[in-house]
Write a protein that holds these residues in place. Sequence first.
Motif, PDB file in Angstrom:
ATOM      1  N   GLY A  74     126.868 -66.890 116.477  1.00  0.00           N
ATOM      2  CA  GLY A  74     127.915 -66.479 117.413  1.00  0.00           C
ATOM      3  C   GLY A  74     128.605 -65.169 117.094  1.00  0.00           C
ATOM      4  N   LYS A  75     128.165 -64.479 116.069  1.00  0.00           N
ATOM      5  CA  LYS A  75     128.841 -63.248 115.636  1.00  0.00           C
ATOM      6  C   LYS A  75     128.630 -62.098 116.616  1.00  0.00           C
ATOM      7  N   LEU A  76     129.711 -61.395 116.904  1.00  0.00           N
ATOM      8  CA  LEU A  76     129.648 -60.168 117.685  1.00  0.00           C
ATOM      9  C   LEU A  76     129.015 -59.085 116.822  1.00  0.00           C
ATOM     10  N   LEU A  77     127.948 -58.482 117.307  1.00  0.00           N
ATOM     11  CA  LEU A  77     127.240 -57.451 116.554  1.00  0.00           C
ATOM     12  C   LEU A  77     127.563 -56.057 117.051  1.00  0.00           C
ATOM     13  N   CYS A  78     127.870 -55.951 118.349  1.00  0.00           N
ATOM     14  CA  CYS A  78     128.090 -54.649 118.964  1.00  0.00           C
ATOM     15  C   CYS A  78     128.969 -54.836 120.196  1.00  0.00           C
ATOM     16  N   GLY A  79     130.038 -54.037 120.296  1.00  0.00           N
ATOM     17  CA  GLY A  79     130.965 -54.120 121.427  1.00  0.00           C
ATOM     18  C   GLY A  79     130.340 -53.652 122.715  1.00  0.00           C
ATOM     19  N   PRO A  80     131.070 -53.805 123.803  1.00  0.00           N
ATOM     20  CA  PRO A  80     132.522 -53.862 123.899  1.00  0.00           C
ATOM     21  C   PRO A  80     133.118 -55.258 123.779  1.00  0.00           C
ATOM     22  N   GLY A  81     132.400 -56.202 123.223  1.00  0.00           N
ATOM     23  CA  GLY A  81     132.989 -57.519 123.004  1.00  0.00           C
ATOM     24  C   GLY A  81     134.224 -57.422 122.130  1.00  0.00           C
ATOM     25  N   VAL A  82     135.034 -58.454 122.164  1.00  0.00           N
ATOM     26  CA  VAL A  82     136.295 -58.412 121.431  1.00  0.00           C
ATOM     27  C   VAL A  82     136.368 -59.432 120.308  1.00  0.00           C
ATOM     28  N   ARG A  83     135.436 -60.396 120.305  1.00  0.00           N
ATOM     29  CA  ARG A  83     135.435 -61.409 119.246  1.00  0.00           C
ATOM     30  C   ARG A  83     134.101 -62.162 119.266  1.00  0.00           C
ATOM     31  N   ASP A  84     133.899 -62.967 118.239  1.00  0.00           N
ATOM     32  CA  ASP A  84     132.722 -63.830 118.168  1.00  0.00           C
ATOM     33  C   ASP A  84     132.815 -64.911 119.247  1.00  0.00           C
ATOM     34  N   VAL A  85     131.705 -65.591 119.498  1.00  0.00           N
ATOM     35  CA  VAL A  85     131.703 -66.726 120.420  1.00  0.00           C
ATOM     36  C   VAL A  85     131.489 -68.017 119.627  1.00  0.00           C
ATOM     37  N   LYS A  86     131.975 -69.102 120.199  1.00  0.00           N
ATOM     38  CA  LYS A  86     131.855 -70.413 119.569  1.00  0.00           C
ATOM     39  C   LYS A  86     130.397 -70.850 119.559  1.00  0.00           C
ATOM     40  N   THR A  87     129.999 -71.529 118.499  1.00  0.00           N
ATOM     41  CA  THR A  87     128.661 -72.099 118.398  1.00  0.00           C
ATOM     42  C   THR A  87     128.750 -73.619 118.480  1.00  0.00           C
ATOM     43  N   TYR A  88     127.635 -74.233 118.813  1.00  0.00           N
ATOM     44  CA  TYR A  88     127.539 -75.688 118.901  1.00  0.00           C
ATOM     45  C   TYR A  88     126.356 -76.155 118.075  1.00  0.00           C
ATOM     46  N   GLU A  89     126.508 -77.300 117.423  1.00  0.00           N
ATOM     47  CA  GLU A  89     125.411 -77.888 116.670  1.00  0.00           C
ATOM     48  C   GLU A  89     124.355 -78.385 117.644  1.00  0.00           C
ATOM     49  N   VAL A  90     123.095 -78.196 117.270  1.00  0.00           N
ATOM     50  CA  VAL A  90     121.962 -78.594 118.109  1.00  0.00           C
ATOM     51  C   VAL A  90     121.065 -79.531 117.311  1.00  0.00           C
ATOM     52  N   ALA A  91     120.562 -80.560 117.986  1.00  0.00           N
ATOM     53  CA  ALA A  91     119.583 -81.468 117.384  1.00  0.00           C
ATOM     54  C   ALA A  91     118.495 -81.729 118.416  1.00  0.00           C
ATOM     55  N   ILE A  92     117.307 -82.035 117.920  1.00  0.00           N
ATOM     56  CA  ILE A  92     116.179 -82.372 118.785  1.00  0.00           C
ATOM     57  C   ILE A  92     115.860 -83.848 118.577  1.00  0.00           C
ATOM     58  N   ASP A  93     115.730 -84.564 119.683  1.00  0.00           N
ATOM     59  CA  ASP A  93     115.353 -85.979 119.654  1.00  0.00           C
ATOM     60  C   ASP A  93     114.156 -86.143 120.583  1.00  0.00           C
ATOM     61  N   GLY A  94     112.971 -86.134 120.022  1.00  0.00           N
ATOM     62  CA  GLY A  94     111.756 -86.163 120.836  1.00  0.00           C
ATOM     63  C   GLY A  94     111.660 -84.876 121.630  1.00  0.00           C
ATOM     64  N   GLU A  95     111.723 -84.968 122.954  1.00  0.00           N
ATOM     65  CA  GLU A  95     111.683 -83.787 123.830  1.00  0.00           C
ATOM     66  C   GLU A  95     113.074 -83.372 124.307  1.00  0.00           C
ATOM     67  N   ASP A  96     114.111 -84.074 123.851  1.00  0.00           N
ATOM     68  CA  ASP A  96     115.479 -83.779 124.301  1.00  0.00           C
ATOM     69  C   ASP A  96     116.210 -82.858 123.340  1.00  0.00           C
ATOM     70  N   VAL A  97     116.964 -81.921 123.922  1.00  0.00           N
ATOM     71  CA  VAL A  97     117.851 -81.060 123.141  1.00  0.00           C
ATOM     72  C   VAL A  97     119.258 -81.652 123.268  1.00  0.00           C
ATOM     73  N   LEU A  98     119.841 -81.989 122.120  1.00  0.00           N
ATOM     74  CA  LEU A  98     121.173 -82.584 122.080  1.00  0.00           C
ATOM     75  C   LEU A  98     122.163 -81.572 121.525  1.00  0.00           C
ATOM     76  N   LEU A  99     123.372 -81.567 122.086  1.00  0.00           N
ATOM     77  CA  LEU A  99     124.437 -80.708 121.576  1.00  0.00           C
ATOM     78  C   LEU A  99     125.607 -81.578 121.136  1.00  0.00           C
ATOM     79  N   GLU A 100     126.252 -81.158 120.067  1.00  0.00           N
ATOM     80  CA  GLU A 100     127.456 -81.841 119.604  1.00  0.00           C
ATOM     81  C   GLU A 100     128.646 -81.087 120.187  1.00  0.00           C
ATOM     82  N   VAL A 101     129.384 -81.758 121.043  1.00  0.00           N
ATOM     83  CA  VAL A 101     130.527 -81.125 121.712  1.00  0.00           C
ATOM     84  C   VAL A 101     131.807 -81.879 121.376  1.00  0.00           C
TER      85      VAL A 101
END
Length: 102
Positions: A74-101
């Motif tokens: 989520g790190k900002l590498l190059c502007g004009p952004g003003v801050r990093d973005v939030k990240t979410y944990e990801v897991a794979i269960d078979g063919e499903d992509v799961l997110l921890e929210v």
Amino acid sequence: MSWIKAAKCNDVPMGTGKLVIVDDHLIALFNIDGVFYAIDDACPHQGAPLSEGMVQGCVTVCPWHGAEFDVTNGKLLCGPGVRDVKTYEVAIDGEDVLLEVP
């Protein structure tokens, strides 16, 4: 926090991003060489959809003004952004992509 199904693995081809909505959160889900990463979809600069940005390696480029974010952390590498973005944990269960929210 809980794990919620966000997509199927084949919904996000390698080297691309996709908008997913999980519990009212707009999240950009990326497939980088078969590994999935998730960040907030809205660019903190002016709200552009990061899921629609061009993906270069593990970097997404904001489609409106060119800010660059590392999708792995989520790190900002190059502007004009003003801050990093939030990240979410990801897991794979078979063919499903799961997110921890929150």
